[in-house]
Design an enzyme around this catalytic site. Structure first.
Site, PDB file in Angstrom:
ATOM      1  N   HIS A   1       0.864  -1.189   0.000  1.00 40.52           N
ATOM      2  CA  HIS A   1       0.000   0.000   0.000  1.00 40.52           C
ATOM      3  C   HIS A   1       0.903   1.243   0.000  1.00 40.52           C
ATOM      4  O   HIS A   1       1.743   1.389  -0.892  1.00 40.52           O
ATOM      5  CB  HIS A   1      -0.952  -0.094   1.207  1.00 40.52           C
ATOM      6  CG  HIS A   1      -2.076   0.902   1.238  1.00 40.52           C
ATOM      7  ND1 HIS A   1      -2.480   1.623   0.139  1.00 40.52           N
ATOM      8  CD2 HIS A   1      -2.898   1.307   2.245  1.00 40.52           C
ATOM      9  CE1 HIS A   1      -3.496   2.419   0.462  1.00 40.52           C
ATOM     10  NE2 HIS A   1      -3.763   2.241   1.749  1.00 40.52           N
TER      11      HIS A   1
ATOM     12  N   HIS B   1      -2.367  -2.258  -9.834  1.00 39.19           N
ATOM     13  CA  HIS B   1      -3.415  -1.702  -8.973  1.00 39.19           C
ATOM     14  C   HIS B   1      -4.581  -2.668  -8.899  1.00 39.19           C
ATOM     15  O   HIS B   1      -4.882  -3.370  -9.871  1.00 39.19           O
ATOM     16  CB  HIS B   1      -3.905  -0.339  -9.484  1.00 39.19           C
ATOM     17  CG  HIS B   1      -4.565   0.461  -8.416  1.00 39.19           C
ATOM     18  ND1 HIS B   1      -5.900   0.350  -8.121  1.00 39.19           N
ATOM     19  CD2 HIS B   1      -4.051   1.368  -7.536  1.00 39.19           C
ATOM     20  CE1 HIS B   1      -6.185   1.165  -7.123  1.00 39.19           C
ATOM     21  NE2 HIS B   1      -5.085   1.790  -6.736  1.00 39.19           N
TER      22      HIS B   1
HETATM   23  N1  NMX Z   1       5.136  -6.443  -9.760  1.00 39.96           N
HETATM   24  C1  NMX Z   1       5.133  -7.809  -9.795  1.00 39.96           C
HETATM   25  N2  NMX Z   1       4.026  -8.542  -9.697  1.00 39.96           N
HETATM   26  C2  NMX Z   1       2.863  -7.884  -9.619  1.00 39.96           C
HETATM   27  C3  NMX Z   1       2.775  -6.495  -9.619  1.00 39.96           C
HETATM   28  C4  NMX Z   1       3.979  -5.760  -9.675  1.00 39.96           C
HETATM   29  N3  NMX Z   1       4.009  -4.427  -9.618  1.00 39.96           N
HETATM   30  N4  NMX Z   1       1.480  -6.150  -9.532  1.00 39.96           N
HETATM   31  C5  NMX Z   1       0.761  -7.297  -9.469  1.00 39.96           C
HETATM   32  N5  NMX Z   1       1.606  -8.349  -9.522  1.00 39.96           N
HETATM   33  C6  NMX Z   1       1.276  -9.753  -9.371  1.00 39.96           C
HETATM   34  C7  NMX Z   1       0.640  -9.985  -8.006  1.00 39.96           C
HETATM   35  O1  NMX Z   1       1.650 -10.097  -6.999  1.00 39.96           O
HETATM   36  C8  NMX Z   1      -0.123 -11.255  -8.235  1.00 39.96           C
HETATM   37  O2  NMX Z   1       0.814 -12.313  -8.222  1.00 39.96           O
HETATM   38  P1  NMX Z   1       0.410 -13.777  -7.622  1.00 39.96           P
HETATM   39  O3  NMX Z   1      -0.695 -14.255  -8.500  1.00 39.96           O
HETATM   40  O4  NMX Z   1       1.669 -14.534  -7.712  1.00 39.96           O
HETATM   41  O5  NMX Z   1      -0.045 -13.519  -6.207  1.00 39.96           O
HETATM   42  C9  NMX Z   1      -0.618 -11.083  -9.666  1.00 39.96           C
HETATM   43  O6  NMX Z   1       0.260 -10.106 -10.280  1.00 39.96           O
HETATM   44  C10 NMX Z   1      -2.042 -10.591  -9.776  1.00 39.96           C
HETATM   45  O7  NMX Z   1      -2.175  -9.428  -9.013  1.00 39.96           O
HETATM   46  P2  NMX Z   1      -3.272  -8.321  -9.391  1.00 39.96           P
HETATM   47  O8  NMX Z   1      -4.616  -8.950  -9.262  1.00 39.96           O
HETATM   48  O9  NMX Z   1      -2.934  -7.662 -10.669  1.00 39.96           O
HETATM   49  O10 NMX Z   1      -3.033  -7.219  -8.250  1.00 39.96           O
HETATM   50  P3  NMX Z   1      -3.655  -7.160  -6.782  1.00 39.96           P
HETATM   51  O11 NMX Z   1      -4.972  -6.497  -6.881  1.00 39.96           O
HETATM   52  O12 NMX Z   1      -3.608  -8.478  -6.107  1.00 39.96           O
HETATM   53  O13 NMX Z   1      -2.604  -6.206  -6.055  1.00 39.96           O
HETATM   54  C11 NMX Z   1      -1.145  -4.374  -5.863  1.00 39.96           C
HETATM   55  C12 NMX Z   1      -2.505  -4.835  -6.332  1.00 39.96           C
HETATM   56  C13 NMX Z   1      -1.084  -2.844  -5.961  1.00 39.96           C
HETATM   57  C14 NMX Z   1      -0.943  -4.764  -4.391  1.00 39.96           C
HETATM   58  C15 NMX Z   1      -0.058  -5.018  -6.755  1.00 39.96           C
HETATM   59  O14 NMX Z   1      -0.210  -4.561  -8.069  1.00 39.96           O
HETATM   60  C16 NMX Z   1       1.352  -4.747  -6.268  1.00 39.96           C
HETATM   61  O15 NMX Z   1       1.854  -5.494  -5.420  1.00 39.96           O
HETATM   62  N6  NMX Z   1       2.025  -3.670  -6.790  1.00 39.96           N
HETATM   63  C17 NMX Z   1       3.320  -3.274  -6.300  1.00 39.96           C
HETATM   64  C18 NMX Z   1       3.190  -2.560  -4.965  1.00 39.96           C
HETATM   65  C19 NMX Z   1       2.542  -1.219  -5.137  1.00 39.96           C
HETATM   66  O16 NMX Z   1       2.866  -0.424  -6.004  1.00 39.96           O
HETATM   67  N7  NMX Z   1       1.595  -0.908  -4.230  1.00 39.96           N
HETATM   68  C20 NMX Z   1       0.994   0.434  -4.190  1.00 39.96           C
HETATM   69  C21 NMX Z   1      -0.500   0.475  -4.559  1.00 39.96           C
HETATM   70  C22 NMX Z   1      -0.988   1.891  -4.555  1.00 39.96           C
HETATM   71  N8  NMX Z   1      -0.971   2.471  -3.234  1.00 39.96           N
HETATM   72  O17 NMX Z   1      -0.489   3.568  -3.065  1.00 39.96           O
HETATM   73  O18 NMX Z   1      -1.466   1.902  -2.273  1.00 39.96           O
HETATM   74  C1  MLT Z   2      -4.751   4.217  -2.612  1.00 42.25           C
HETATM   75  O1  MLT Z   2      -4.568   5.399  -2.911  1.00 42.25           O
HETATM   76  O2  MLT Z   2      -5.351   3.901  -1.571  1.00 42.25           O
HETATM   77  C2  MLT Z   2      -4.143   3.152  -3.458  1.00 42.25           C
HETATM   78  O3  MLT Z   2      -4.099   3.518  -4.796  1.00 42.25           O
HETATM   79  C3  MLT Z   2      -4.674   1.768  -3.216  1.00 42.25           C
HETATM   80  C4  MLT Z   2      -6.066   1.479  -3.677  1.00 42.25           C
HETATM   81  O4  MLT Z   2      -6.825   2.317  -4.105  1.00 42.25           O
HETATM   82  O5  MLT Z   2      -6.396   0.266  -3.606  1.00 42.25           O
END
Ligand code: NMX
Ligand code: MLT
Length: 440
Positions: A271, A317
Site C-alpha cells: 500500500h 493496482h
Molecule cells: N510487480 C510484480 N508482480 C505484480 C505487480 C507488480 N508491480 N502487480 C501485481 N503483480 C502480481 C501480483 O503479486 C499477483 O501475483 P500472484 O498471482 O503470484 O499472487 C498477480 O500479479 C495478480 O495481481 P493483481 O490482481 O494484478 O493485483 P492485486 O490487486 O492483487 O494487487 C497491488 C494490487 C497494488 C498490491 C499489486 O499490483 C502490487 O503489489 N504492486 C506493487 C506494490 C505497489 O505499487 N503498491 C501500491 C499500490 C498503490 N498504493 O499507493 O497503495
Molecule cells: C490508494 O490510494 O489507496 C491506493 O491507490 C490503493 C487502492 O486504491 O487500492
C-alpha cells in the site's frame, strides 16, 4: 463554521435517501459474490457506501464526481500559486460543493486556530528508539492524541444523531495538528532537532508544512505539498487505509483510534509504503548503471526483480486498469518544472519499460504505474531524500479523505461493519452444489 453549517443543511435530505434505500429497497441485488472473490481478497465486491470519491477503473479518481484536472482548476488557489488551497479541497470533500475563496480560507483559519499539539505527544516521539520507522512514530503520535478526542469524552452524553458534530471537531483538530507532527518527526529523526514547529496563521496549510519541514520554497515546494496532499487524500473506500479507518470507526472508535489504524495499513509495502520502495528501487537502478540506464539495461533489471520473487513497486493496482491519473499529474508537475532531473528521466523510462515487462510476465492485471511510481521522485528533487519519510506525507494527505468519510459514516448512522465468514469446507460444498467437480 462553514463545514458545520453546510453538513447540517444537507443532513435531513441525505438521511432520507439512506433511510429509503434501507427500508424500502433493501432487497434489490447490486452484486453477487464468487468463490474467487472470497479466496481473492474480496476484490471488486461492491459493498461499501461513500459519496466522497470514486475510482473508475478506466479513468481513475473522481473527487466528489470531478477528475483531477477539473478539481485543480475549479478550487480557489493559494496566494501566489497555481495549486488549490488544501482547506478548499477539504471543504469540497466534506460537503460536495466547490467552495468560494472565503469558504476555503475559513477552513484554513479553522486549522490555524487548532494547530497546537500537546507536549506529551512530542515526549512520546522523543522517547522512541532512533531507528523507529517514521510511520510507526506518526501512528503512535496520533494514538497519543486520542486523549484529546471530543467524541470519546462526550460519547456517553451524545445522542446518535449528533455524533457527527463531535466527529467534525475531532477531524478538524486532527488534520490541523498532523502537519506539525509530521514536520516534527522529520526534523527530529533526521536532523536531531527537538524544537516544536510553529504554525503561522498568515500562511496556508501547504506553505506552513513546507516551512515547518524547513524545505526551501524557492523552487515551489509549497505548491508540490498542496498538490501532494490533495492527490493522496482519498481513493474510494476499499483501499486498505480507508477501509481500516471505516472498519475501526464503525465500532464508534474515535477519529484518532481509527486513523492510527488506517496509518498502520498505509505503512504496508503493498500500500502506501510503495512510494519509499519505488524510490529505493530507482536509486538502485541509478547506482548500478551510474545514471539513467539504457532501455535494455532497465528491461533486464526489471526482469531480475521479478525473477528474484519481488514486485516492482509503484506498478499495478487492484482497481485501476490505466495509468493512475495521480501519477500523471505528478509527472506533469515535474516535467513542467524540472524535466532534466535524472530521477524524473528515470521515472519516465520506467513508465516506458516496466508495463511491457509486466505484460510479458502476464500476472499483473494492471501493468501501469500507480501514484507511488513517481511521488518520491519529486520529494527527492526538493531535498527530502529520506525515503522512509515518504509514506508519512501520504498519511497526512490521506487524513483529509478518511476523516470526511468517517464524519459522513457517523452522520448517516452507518452501522458496525461485520461481514460473514465461511470455512473452506463450506466453499467446497458451494462448488459441489454448483455442479462443478470438487476441488482437490
Ligand atoms: N510487480 C510484480 N508482480 C505484480 C505487480 C507488480 N508491480 N502487480 C501485481 N503483480 C502480481 C501480483 O503479486 C499477483 O501475483 P500472484 O498471482 O503470484 O499472487 C498477480 O500479479 C495478480 O495481481 P493483481 O490482481 O494484478 O493485483 P492485486 O490487486 O492483487 O494487487 C497491488 C494490487 C497494488 C498490491 C499489486 O499490483 C502490487 O503489489 N504492486 C506493487 C506494490 C505497489 O505499487 N503498491 C501500491 C499500490 C498503490 N498504493 O499507493 O497503495
Ligand atoms: C490508494 O490510494 O489507496 C491506493 O491507490 C490503493 C487502492 O486504491 O487500492
Amino acid at each position: 463554521m462553514i463545514l458545520h453549517e453546510k453538513i447540517a443543511e444537507q443532513l435531513p435530505a441525505r438521511r432520507e435517501r439512506i433511510k429509503s434505500l434501507a427500508k424500502e429497497h433493501a432487497d434489490v441485488v447490486v452484486d453477487e459474490v464468487t468463490v474467487g472473490q472470497i479466496v481473492g481478497g474480496m476484490r471488486d465486491i461492491k459493498s461499501l457506501l461513500t459519496d466522497i470519491s470514486f475510482v473508475d477503473p478506466a479513468h481513475g479518481i473522481l473527487f466528489r464526481g470531478m477528475p483531477i484536472p477539473e478539481t485543480l482548476k475549479k478550487l480557489p488557489k493559494a496566494r501566489g500559486g497555481k495549486m488549490p488551497l488544501v482547506g478548499g479541497f477539504y471543504c469540497l470533500l466534506m460537503v460536495g460543493e466547490v467552495p468560494t475563496r472565503e469558504q476555503a480560507q475559513a477552513v484554513e483559519a479553522e486549522w490555524a486556530d487548532r494547530a497546537q499539539v500537546p507536549d506529551y505527544v512530542f515526549k512520546v516521539l522523543r522517547s522512541m528508539p532512533k531507528e523507529t520507522h517514521p510511520m510507526t512514530l506518526l501512528s503512535q503520535a496520533v494514538l497519543a492524541l486520542q486523549n484529546e478526542s471530543v467524541f470519546a469524552k462526550k460519547y456517553h452524553t451524545l445522542k446518535k444523531d449528533v455524533y457527527w458534530e463531535a466527529a467534525l471537531e475531532d477531524s478538524l483538530n486532527l488534520t490541523a495538528k498532523l502537519p506539525i507532527i509530521a514536520a516534527y518527526i522529520y526534523r527530529m529523526k533526521y536532523f536531531g532537532e527537538s524544537k516544536k514547529p510553529k504554525y503561522n496563521p498568515k500562511q496556508d496549510y501547504g506553505m506552513n508544512f513546507a516551512r515547518m519541514m524547513k524545505v526551501s520554497d524557492k523552487r515551489g515546494y509549497a505548491e508540490l505539498t498542496r498538490l501532494y496532499f490533495i492527490l493522496h487524500s482519498d481513493h474510494e473506500s476499499g483501499n486498505v487505509s480507508a477501509h481500516a479507518m471505516h472498519l475501526v470507526g464503525s465500532a464508534l472508535s474515535d477519529v484518532y483510534q481509527s486513523f492510527s489504524a488506517a496509518l498502520n495499513g498505509l505503512a504496508g509495502p503493498l500500500h502506501g509504503l510503495a512510494n519509499q520502495e519505488f524510490l529505493g528501487w530507482a536509486i538502485d537502478v541509478r547506482n548500478k548503471f551510474g545514471g539513467v540506464p539504457t532501455r535494455e539495461e532497465l528491461y533486464k533489471f526489471s526482469w531480475d526483480t521479478l525473477n528474484n520473487g519481488h514486485v516492482i513497486p509503484g506498478y499495478g493496482h487492484a482497481v485501476l486498469r490505466v495509468p493512475d491519473p495521480r501519477f500523471m499529474a505528478l509527472l506533469e508537475f515535474a516535467k513542467k518544472r524540472f524535466p532534466q532531473d535524472e530521477l524524473v528521466r528515470l521515472a519516465e523510462m520506467v513508465f516506458d519499460v516496466v508495463p511491457q515487462v509486466l505484460k510479458e510476465q502476464g500476472k499483473a492485471k494492471n501493468p501501469s504505474p500507480n501514484v507511488d511510481a513517481v511521488s518520491g521522485t519529486l520529494q527527492y528533487y526538493y531535498g527530502v531524500r529520506e525515503f522512509e519519510f515518504y509514506t508519512v506525507l501520504f498519511g497526512v494527505g490521506r487524513a483529509l479523505g478518511v476523516t470526511a468519510n468517517y464524519l459522513w459514516a457517523r452522520a448517516l448512522g452507518q452501522p458496525i461493519e461485520r461481514p460473514k465468514s465461511m470455512t473452506t469446507q463450506m466453499l467446497e460444498d458451494a462448488v459441489e452444489k454448483a455442479g462443478q467437480p470438487q476441488p482437490v
